[in-house]
Design a protein around this motif. Structure first.
Motif, PDB file in Angstrom:
ATOM      1  N   GLU A 193      -1.174   0.798  -5.446  1.00 49.55           N
ATOM      2  CA  GLU A 193      -0.244   1.930  -5.375  1.00 49.55           C
ATOM      3  C   GLU A 193      -0.988   3.255  -5.229  1.00 49.55           C
ATOM      4  OE1 GLU A 193       3.089   1.881  -8.254  1.00 49.55           O
ATOM      5  OE2 GLU A 193       2.128   0.039  -8.951  1.00 49.55           O
ATOM      6  N   GLU A 194      -2.282   3.249  -5.374  1.00 53.78           N
ATOM      7  CA  GLU A 194      -3.082   4.466  -5.359  1.00 53.78           C
ATOM      8  C   GLU A 194      -3.405   4.966  -3.953  1.00 53.78           C
ATOM      9  OE1 GLU A 194      -3.739   5.974  -8.282  1.00 53.78           O
ATOM     10  OE2 GLU A 194      -2.592   4.348  -9.193  1.00 53.78           O
ATOM     11  N   ILE A 195      -3.139   4.172  -2.922  1.00 51.79           N
ATOM     12  CA  ILE A 195      -3.514   4.572  -1.564  1.00 51.79           C
ATOM     13  C   ILE A 195      -2.338   5.203  -0.835  1.00 51.79           C
ATOM     14  CG2 ILE A 195      -5.323   2.836  -1.403  1.00 51.79           C
ATOM     15  CD1 ILE A 195      -3.470   1.075   0.164  1.00 51.79           C
ATOM     16  N   SER A 196      -2.648   5.952   0.233  1.00 53.21           N
ATOM     17  CA  SER A 196      -1.601   6.587   1.036  1.00 53.21           C
ATOM     18  C   SER A 196      -0.962   5.570   1.972  1.00 53.21           C
ATOM     19  CB  SER A 196      -2.196   7.736   1.858  1.00 53.21           C
ATOM     20  OG  SER A 196      -3.036   7.221   2.877  1.00 53.21           O
ATOM     21  N   GLY A 197       0.193   5.907   2.507  1.00 54.52           N
ATOM     22  CA  GLY A 197       0.878   5.018   3.450  1.00 54.52           C
ATOM     23  C   GLY A 197       0.061   4.773   4.698  1.00 54.52           C
ATOM     24  N   TYR A 198      -0.607   5.828   5.199  1.00 52.87           N
ATOM     25  CA  TYR A 198      -1.447   5.688   6.389  1.00 52.87           C
ATOM     26  C   TYR A 198      -2.600   4.727   6.112  1.00 52.87           C
ATOM     27  CZ  TYR A 198      -4.505   6.745  10.276  1.00 52.87           C
ATOM     28  OH  TYR A 198      -5.305   6.633  11.376  1.00 52.87           O
ATOM     29  N   HIS A 199      -3.278   4.931   5.002  1.00 55.18           N
ATOM     30  CA  HIS A 199      -4.403   4.072   4.633  1.00 55.18           C
ATOM     31  C   HIS A 199      -3.928   2.625   4.465  1.00 55.18           C
ATOM     32  CE1 HIS A 199      -8.295   3.047   2.873  1.00 55.18           C
ATOM     33  NE2 HIS A 199      -7.626   2.369   1.955  1.00 55.18           N
ATOM     34  N   ALA A 200      -2.750   2.458   3.886  1.00 53.96           N
ATOM     35  CA  ALA A 200      -2.203   1.107   3.698  1.00 53.96           C
ATOM     36  C   ALA A 200      -1.959   0.428   5.039  1.00 53.96           C
ATOM     37  CB  ALA A 200      -0.911   1.166   2.890  1.00 53.96           C
ATOM     38  N   LEU A 201      -1.305   1.129   5.971  1.00 50.47           N
ATOM     39  CA  LEU A 201      -0.944   0.530   7.260  1.00 50.47           C
ATOM     40  C   LEU A 201      -2.136   0.245   8.165  1.00 50.47           C
ATOM     41  CD1 LEU A 201       2.321   2.264   8.501  1.00 50.47           C
ATOM     42  CD2 LEU A 201       1.981  -0.129   7.959  1.00 50.47           C
ATOM     43  N   PHE A 202      -3.106   1.135   8.167  1.00 51.17           N
ATOM     44  CA  PHE A 202      -4.168   1.003   9.161  1.00 51.17           C
ATOM     45  C   PHE A 202      -5.510   0.537   8.630  1.00 51.17           C
ATOM     46  CE2 PHE A 202      -1.046   3.886  10.963  1.00 51.17           C
ATOM     47  CZ  PHE A 202      -0.744   3.173  12.110  1.00 51.17           C
ATOM     48  N   GLU A 203      -5.662   0.444   7.308  1.00 52.48           N
ATOM     49  CA  GLU A 203      -6.928  -0.034   6.773  1.00 52.48           C
ATOM     50  C   GLU A 203      -6.765  -1.206   5.811  1.00 52.48           C
ATOM     51  OE1 GLU A 203      -9.468   3.111   5.418  1.00 52.48           O
ATOM     52  OE2 GLU A 203      -8.795   4.435   7.029  1.00 52.48           O
ATOM     53  N   GLU A 204      -5.819  -1.138   4.900  1.00 50.41           N
ATOM     54  CA  GLU A 204      -5.700  -2.172   3.867  1.00 50.41           C
ATOM     55  C   GLU A 204      -4.910  -3.402   4.336  1.00 50.41           C
ATOM     56  OE1 GLU A 204      -6.413  -4.164   0.475  1.00 50.41           O
ATOM     57  OE2 GLU A 204      -7.324  -2.271   1.084  1.00 50.41           O
TER      58      GLU A 204
END
Length: 70
Positions: free
Chosen positions: A25-36
């Protein structure tokens, strides 16, 4: 942990399977979609549709289609 719905489709577009994954839950939506989330793409030759699970936790995941053919 944030729950994300994942659906896999064969290259023909036919449904294959549905599962859930968990991300921080600590990451941004962008980071979630394109990296995680791409790290969880376990069937590499299939399209993967990700959607928010509706659990009310952040980040909100906008529907996104990962297409390994493109």
């Amino acid at each position: 942990m944030k729950t994300v719905n994942v659906t896999y489709f064969k290259p023909t577009g036919k449904f294959y399977t549905h599962e859930t994954i968990e991300i921080s839950e600590e990451i941004s939506g962008y980071h979630a979609l394109f990296e995680e989330i791409p790290k969880h793409h376990r069937i590499k030759d299939m399209r993967m549709l990700v959607q928010d699970s509706g659990d009310g936790k952040e980040p909100y995941i906008v529907p996104h289609l990962y297409d390994p053919m493109n």
